[in-house]
Design an enzyme around this catalytic site. Sequence first.
Site, PDB file in Angstrom:
ATOM      1  N   GLU A 121      -2.410  40.537  30.589  1.00 16.24           N
ATOM      2  CA  GLU A 121      -2.528  41.980  30.317  1.00 16.24           C
ATOM      3  C   GLU A 121      -3.901  42.519  30.736  1.00 16.24           C
ATOM      4  O   GLU A 121      -4.507  43.338  30.055  1.00 16.24           O
ATOM      5  CB  GLU A 121      -2.200  42.299  28.858  1.00 16.24           C
ATOM      6  CG  GLU A 121      -0.734  42.002  28.563  1.00 16.24           C
ATOM      7  CD  GLU A 121      -0.176  42.736  27.370  1.00 16.24           C
ATOM      8  OE1 GLU A 121      -0.626  43.852  27.088  1.00 16.24           O
ATOM      9  OE2 GLU A 121       0.732  42.177  26.742  1.00 16.24           O
ATOM     10  N   SER A 130       0.282  39.947  43.439  1.00 21.21           N
ATOM     11  CA  SER A 130      -0.286  41.122  42.763  1.00 21.21           C
ATOM     12  C   SER A 130      -0.408  40.869  41.269  1.00 21.21           C
ATOM     13  O   SER A 130       0.577  40.835  40.541  1.00 21.21           O
ATOM     14  CB  SER A 130       0.562  42.371  43.018  1.00 21.21           C
ATOM     15  OG  SER A 130       1.842  42.258  42.450  1.00 21.21           O
TER      16      SER A 130
HETATM   17  C1  LIG Z   1       0.943  32.691  30.369  1.00 20.50           C
HETATM   18  C2  LIG Z   1       1.001  33.981  31.135  1.00 20.50           C
HETATM   19  C3  LIG Z   1       1.880  34.973  30.739  1.00 20.50           C
HETATM   20  C4  LIG Z   1       1.971  36.174  31.461  1.00 20.50           C
HETATM   21  N1  LIG Z   1       2.896  37.108  31.089  1.00 20.50           N
HETATM   22  C5  LIG Z   1       3.105  38.190  31.898  1.00 20.50           C
HETATM   23  C6  LIG Z   1       4.180  39.104  31.641  1.00 20.50           C
HETATM   24  O1  LIG Z   1       4.936  38.962  30.668  1.00 20.50           O
HETATM   25  N2  LIG Z   1       4.398  40.114  32.506  1.00 20.50           N
HETATM   26  C7  LIG Z   1       3.599  40.312  33.601  1.00 20.50           C
HETATM   27  O2  LIG Z   1       3.853  41.260  34.338  1.00 20.50           O
HETATM   28  N3  LIG Z   1       2.565  39.483  33.868  1.00 20.50           N
HETATM   29  C8  LIG Z   1       2.306  38.424  33.048  1.00 20.50           C
HETATM   30  N4  LIG Z   1       1.269  37.554  33.330  1.00 20.50           N
HETATM   31  C9  LIG Z   1       0.433  37.789  34.499  1.00 20.50           C
HETATM   32  C10 LIG Z   1      -0.985  38.194  34.158  1.00 20.50           C
HETATM   33  O3  LIG Z   1      -1.013  39.507  33.672  1.00 20.50           O
HETATM   34  C11 LIG Z   1      -1.859  37.988  35.401  1.00 20.50           C
HETATM   35  O4  LIG Z   1      -1.987  36.586  35.586  1.00 20.50           O
HETATM   36  C12 LIG Z   1      -3.196  38.643  35.273  1.00 20.50           C
HETATM   37  O5  LIG Z   1      -3.083  40.042  35.308  1.00 20.50           O
HETATM   38  C13 LIG Z   1      -4.168  38.197  36.375  1.00 20.50           C
HETATM   39  O6  LIG Z   1      -3.579  38.282  37.624  1.00 20.50           O
HETATM   40  P1  LIG Z   1      -3.672  37.028  38.635  1.00 20.50           P
HETATM   41  O7  LIG Z   1      -3.204  35.843  37.903  1.00 20.50           O
HETATM   42  O8  LIG Z   1      -2.979  37.400  39.884  1.00 20.50           O
HETATM   43  O9  LIG Z   1      -5.229  36.863  38.906  1.00 20.50           O
HETATM   44  P2  LIG Z   1      -6.085  37.647  40.013  1.00 20.50           P
HETATM   45  O10 LIG Z   1      -5.811  39.114  39.919  1.00 20.50           O
HETATM   46  O11 LIG Z   1      -5.889  36.990  41.327  1.00 20.50           O
HETATM   47  O12 LIG Z   1      -7.555  37.375  39.519  1.00 20.50           O
HETATM   48  C14 LIG Z   1      -8.286  36.203  39.826  1.00 20.50           C
HETATM   49  C15 LIG Z   1      -9.726  36.407  39.362  1.00 20.50           C
HETATM   50  O13 LIG Z   1     -10.324  37.478  40.105  1.00 20.50           O
HETATM   51  C16 LIG Z   1     -10.862  38.451  39.223  1.00 20.50           C
HETATM   52  N5  LIG Z   1     -10.702  39.782  39.819  1.00 20.50           N
HETATM   53  C17 LIG Z   1      -9.604  40.275  40.464  1.00 20.50           C
HETATM   54  N6  LIG Z   1      -9.833  41.539  40.858  1.00 20.50           N
HETATM   55  C18 LIG Z   1     -11.090  41.857  40.435  1.00 20.50           C
HETATM   56  C19 LIG Z   1     -11.909  43.021  40.531  1.00 20.50           C
HETATM   57  N7  LIG Z   1     -11.477  44.138  41.122  1.00 20.50           N
HETATM   58  N8  LIG Z   1     -13.151  42.972  39.986  1.00 20.50           N
HETATM   59  C20 LIG Z   1     -13.606  41.861  39.372  1.00 20.50           C
HETATM   60  N9  LIG Z   1     -12.876  40.738  39.256  1.00 20.50           N
HETATM   61  C21 LIG Z   1     -11.641  40.737  39.779  1.00 20.50           C
HETATM   62  C22 LIG Z   1     -10.063  38.286  37.937  1.00 20.50           C
HETATM   63  O14 LIG Z   1     -10.787  38.783  36.825  1.00 20.50           O
HETATM   64  C23 LIG Z   1      -9.823  36.785  37.899  1.00 20.50           C
HETATM   65  O15 LIG Z   1     -10.930  36.160  37.300  1.00 20.50           O
HETATM   66  C24 LIG Z   1       1.130  36.375  32.585  1.00 20.50           C
HETATM   67  C25 LIG Z   1       0.234  35.369  32.976  1.00 20.50           C
HETATM   68  C26 LIG Z   1       0.163  34.186  32.279  1.00 20.50           C
HETATM   69  C27 LIG Z   1      -0.786  33.115  32.742  1.00 20.50           C
END
Ligand SMILES: Cc1cc2nc3c(=O)[nH]c(=O)nc-3n(C[C@H](O)[C@H](O)[C@H](O)COP(=O)(O)OP(=O)(O)OC[C@H]3O[C@@H](n4cnc5c(N)ncnc54)[C@H](O)[C@@H]3O)c2cc1C
Length: 390
Positions: A374, A141
């Site tokens: 974020e 998620s």
């Molecule tokens: C270095 C780093 C630090 C982080 N720090 C934190 C933290 O401190 N706390 C925390 O809670 N999280 C943290 N995160 C997590 C970060 O917020 C998530 O990686 C981010 O929200 C994206 O989620 P995901 O990686 O699961 O990508 P996904 O949600 O799987 O997305 C993959 C792709 O699909 C696209 N996509 C997904 N759903 C849709 C939609 N409905 N419409 C159009 N496009 C869509 C996205 O734009 C993306 O291009 C961090 C991540 C990184 C890499």
Amino acid sequence: MSSTMTHQETATPLTRLSEDEQLFRSTVRQFAAENITPKVREMDEQQHMDEALIRQLFELGLMGIEIPAEYGGAGGTFFEAILAVEEVSAADPSVGVLVDVQNTLSVNALLRWGTDEQKRRILPKMAADTVGAYALSEAGSGSDAFALQTRAEKRGDGYALNGQKLWITNAKEAGVFIVFATVDPSAGYKGITAFIVEKGMSGFSLGKKEDKLGIRASSTCELIFDNCVVPTANVLGEVGKGYKIAIETLNEGRIGIGAQMLGLAQGAWNAAAKYAKERKQFGRLIAEFQGVQFQIAEMATEIEAARLMVYNAARLKDAGLSFVKEAAMAKYFTSMVAERTASLSLEIFGGYGFVKDYPAEKFFRDSKIGKIYEGTSNMQLATIGKMLLG
Ligand SMILES: Cc1cc2nc3c(=O)[nH]c(=O)nc-3n(C[C@H](O)[C@H](O)[C@H](O)COP(=O)(O)OP(=O)(O)OC[C@H]3O[C@@H](n4cnc5c(N)ncnc54)[C@H](O)[C@@H]3O)c2cc1C
């Protein structure tokens, strides 16, 4: 301007800082130049945030900017937190995100949703020496944050947490974690609850630390909860209302990421402009070529636009006005500007931009994260679209 409007009623230009803000910005800028810049390369290579630097950030009040003086904080504004993130990020976006997550997410959530008892217990530590982290994302998620699986089951006078969080910034350095878990998966987002988890609680440990493309000095780790019993006194806000805390804190936090990307773009621009005035080709400084001047001017123009958006969103927030659309736009736009500026800056360095002797390649690597955390750029566009079209 209406003829009845007095001078005092005239709106102030967005980038004009009050005396306090000017002093604050120059203090942070000088601190960053003297204490962060010399450590950037080593921290990046070692993938390590220097402990002495973290202590200095606390001593300067940069880790508790909005914490009221009664809890030992600096009693500043959200705008000042944004200025701090911008200035620190111009030196090192890794340190920028440390300061950002501390102020705009962790402290912010406690200030807004904490009980008086929680504030008295936690905030003095966060103003003095304790780093905060914000744990929402999981392996399954990310964008769909409310699909989180971490469980919180009532156990005596507390809740037993079980599950894993992924990608948690500051995890290695943090002592306080705002953790989102569900008390009832069948209730969907209405089961989500926020907990204050402290380092050392039984059943709570860190998992894998990520090996990243950029912001390598910033720790990003997995959190593991194995029957970690958190006392009821550590529930942040109401049970089942964690989704509201998550959404509203991230709405504000996004302005912080905008500030991080703004600082990064400014840092990359500063380096390129300086280099252009040192490097000679064809018997002239490369800054004398119109082609290079146009590139420098174009980057500066984009940075100015990004700064107006970030400052406006922050000032709207401090004024208690609606800012969610502006915050999403600021993060979306600024992360594009950061990526473009960092890329062009690297090219102005020529071959030297591609190696680690100059800061350009690191800014370029660091810039990618702005479009991801974020809320990805697509998720910002979804928020903006929803607010425009209903
Ligand atoms: C270095 C780093 C630090 C982080 N720090 C934190 C933290 O401190 N706390 C925390 O809670 N999280 C943290 N995160 C997590 C970060 O917020 C998530 O990686 C981010 O929200 C994206 O989620 P995901 O990686 O699961 O990508 P996904 O949600 O799987 O997305 C993959 C792709 O699909 C696209 N996509 C997904 N759903 C849709 C939609 N409905 N419409 C159009 N496009 C869509 C996205 O734009 C993306 O291009 C961090 C991540 C990184 C890499």
